[in-house]
Each structure stands twice: as structure tokens, then as C-alpha cells.
Design a protein around this motif. Structure first.
Motif, mmCIF file in Angstrom:
data_model
loop_
_atom_site.group_PDB
_atom_site.id
_atom_site.type_symbol
_atom_site.label_atom_id
_atom_site.label_comp_id
_atom_site.label_asym_id
_atom_site.label_seq_id
_atom_site.Cartn_x
_atom_site.Cartn_y
_atom_site.Cartn_z
ATOM 1 N N ASP A 16 -1.209 -0.503 10.250
ATOM 2 C CA ASP A 16 -1.569 -0.268 8.846
ATOM 3 C C ASP A 16 -0.325 -0.477 7.987
ATOM 4 O O ASP A 16 0.540 0.404 7.904
ATOM 5 C CB ASP A 16 -2.111 1.147 8.661
ATOM 6 C CG ASP A 16 -2.547 1.439 7.232
ATOM 7 O OD1 ASP A 16 -2.409 0.547 6.360
ATOM 8 O OD2 ASP A 16 -3.026 2.557 6.981
ATOM 9 N N GLY A 17 -0.236 -1.639 7.349
ATOM 10 C CA GLY A 17 0.914 -1.974 6.519
ATOM 11 C C GLY A 17 1.038 -1.120 5.275
ATOM 12 O O GLY A 17 2.074 -1.132 4.613
ATOM 13 N N ARG A 18 -0.002 -0.362 4.950
ATOM 14 C CA ARG A 18 0.032 0.512 3.770
ATOM 15 C C ARG A 18 0.369 1.957 4.138
ATOM 16 O O ARG A 18 0.371 2.834 3.280
ATOM 17 C CB ARG A 18 -1.321 0.456 3.063
ATOM 18 C CG ARG A 18 -1.605 -0.928 2.489
ATOM 19 C CD ARG A 18 -2.930 -0.980 1.800
ATOM 20 N NE ARG A 18 -2.933 -0.082 0.662
ATOM 21 C CZ ARG A 18 -3.995 0.213 -0.045
ATOM 22 N NH1 ARG A 18 -5.158 -0.304 0.259
ATOM 23 N NH2 ARG A 18 -3.920 1.030 -1.065
ATOM 24 N N ARG A 19 0.670 2.174 5.394
ATOM 25 C CA ARG A 19 1.026 3.518 5.861
ATOM 26 C C ARG A 19 2.239 4.020 5.077
ATOM 27 O O ARG A 19 3.176 3.273 4.840
ATOM 28 C CB ARG A 19 1.344 3.445 7.344
ATOM 29 C CG ARG A 19 1.455 4.774 8.027
ATOM 30 C CD ARG A 19 1.790 4.606 9.506
ATOM 31 N NE ARG A 19 0.821 3.844 10.263
ATOM 32 C CZ ARG A 19 -0.234 4.358 10.880
ATOM 33 N NH1 ARG A 19 -0.471 5.648 10.803
ATOM 34 N NH2 ARG A 19 -1.044 3.592 11.568
ATOM 35 N N THR A 20 2.230 5.276 4.675
ATOM 36 C CA THR A 20 3.340 5.818 3.894
ATOM 37 C C THR A 20 4.548 6.096 4.788
ATOM 38 O O THR A 20 4.415 6.317 5.992
ATOM 39 C CB THR A 20 2.942 7.133 3.193
ATOM 40 O OG1 THR A 20 2.694 8.125 4.192
ATOM 41 C CG2 THR A 20 1.716 6.942 2.304
ATOM 42 N N TYR A 51 4.395 -8.156 3.958
ATOM 43 C CA TYR A 51 3.215 -7.328 4.157
ATOM 44 C C TYR A 51 2.029 -8.110 3.620
ATOM 45 O O TYR A 51 2.105 -8.726 2.563
ATOM 46 C CB TYR A 51 3.355 -6.006 3.404
ATOM 47 C CG TYR A 51 4.534 -5.180 3.875
ATOM 48 C CD1 TYR A 51 4.373 -4.218 4.853
ATOM 49 C CD2 TYR A 51 5.808 -5.383 3.346
ATOM 50 C CE1 TYR A 51 5.452 -3.466 5.295
ATOM 51 C CE2 TYR A 51 6.889 -4.638 3.785
ATOM 52 C CZ TYR A 51 6.705 -3.682 4.758
ATOM 53 O OH TYR A 51 7.778 -2.951 5.189
ATOM 54 N N ALA A 53 -2.519 -8.479 3.383
ATOM 55 C CA ALA A 53 -3.844 -7.881 3.514
ATOM 56 C C ALA A 53 -4.663 -8.772 4.438
ATOM 57 O O ALA A 53 -4.672 -9.993 4.277
ATOM 58 C CB ALA A 53 -4.515 -7.781 2.151
#
Length: 144
Positions: A16-20, A51, A53
Motif C-alpha cells: 500500500d503506497g499510501r500507507r502512513t 509511487y 496508483a
């Protein structure tokens, strides 16, 4: 060279490239600041090159996706294949391989006639001696 924690961070970002950063820090048992520094270093050294989508194009449009196996005469030069493929907007990815075939091109085409046109373009490159086209029916990815 990435260490074991860097590899864990990379795996988490693959998933998950949007992981914080906070979530990553929790999972690798570090505080936020060192994880942030590690990610910045991985970016600066080019290990993380960007990164993206992952989009399920079947839910967006009705384009065809295909992979085309390419056989090339003589020594395979990645730059030659990439230079040729960059001029064909429907080619979205090229992988060079050890063995047979020499390379695989991933293609998105509007319809079967457009796919045939793109395959013919690939064949007109003087170094391509043969192709095999496989139409993608469905996809699965571990990371998206």
C-alpha cells in the motif's frame, strides 16, 4: 544497500503506497522520525523511484490488454527496444528476459483492430523476428 528494516518498509509500501509513516513505524517497531529518514534515503538513492496508483482499467473503460512476446535478431539491447516502444503510446511496459522470448511488451488497445495495428508496428522494427500475442482476460496482483 537496504537492511532488513528497509526491506520491511519496502514490502509495506509495495502492499500500500499510501500507507502512513506512522503506520509503517508501528509495524517495523520504530518511531516515526527514523522511518521517515529511511524512506527519504530510499527515495534519494533511487531504490524507491516513485509511487503509482494501480487502476483496474476494466472498471474504467473497455480497452483490451495484451502481452506480446518479442523475439529479436542478434544481441538484445534494452535501449533499442525501449527507444522503439516509447514511440508507441499503447505500449505500457517492456520487460527484457533471459531465454525465449527475448522481451515482453504490455499493450493497452482500444479494440482488436487497434491491437493488430500495434502488433504490426512492433513487427516492423527490423530487429523483431517474431511475436506471439496473448490477450489478457483478467488480472491479479499481490500488491494491488
Amino acid at each position: 544497500m537496504p537492511d532488513e528494516i528497509d526491506r520491511e518498509i519496502l514490502q509495506l509500501l509495495r502492499e500500500d503506497g499510501r500507507r502512513t509513516v506512522r503506520d509503517i513505524a508501528k509495524r517495523v517497531d520504530l518511531t516515526v522520525a527514523p522511518v521517515k529518514r529511511r524512506i527519504e534515503r530510499l527515495e534519494e538513492t533511487g531504490i524507491i523511484s516513485g509511487y503509482t496508483a494501480r487502476i483496474d482499467t476494466n472498471k474504467v473503460d473497455s480497452e483490451l490488454e495484451a502481452v506480446v512476446q518479442l523475439r529479436v535478431a542478434g544481441d538484445l539491447e534494452l535501449e533499442m527496444i525501449l527507444a522503439f516502444a516509447e514511440g508507441i503510446p499503447e505500449v505500457t511496459e517492456v520487460l527484457t528476459l533471459a531465454g525465449d522470448p527475448d522481451a515482453i511488451a504490455r499493450i493497452r488497445a482500444a479494440n482488436i483492430h487497434d491491437l493488430q495495428r500495434v502488433v504490426n508496428l512492433l513487427r516492423t522494427n527490423g530487429r523483431v523476428t517474431g511475436t506471439k500475442t496473448l490477450v489478457v482476460l483478467n488480472t491479479w496482483s499481490r500488491y494491488g
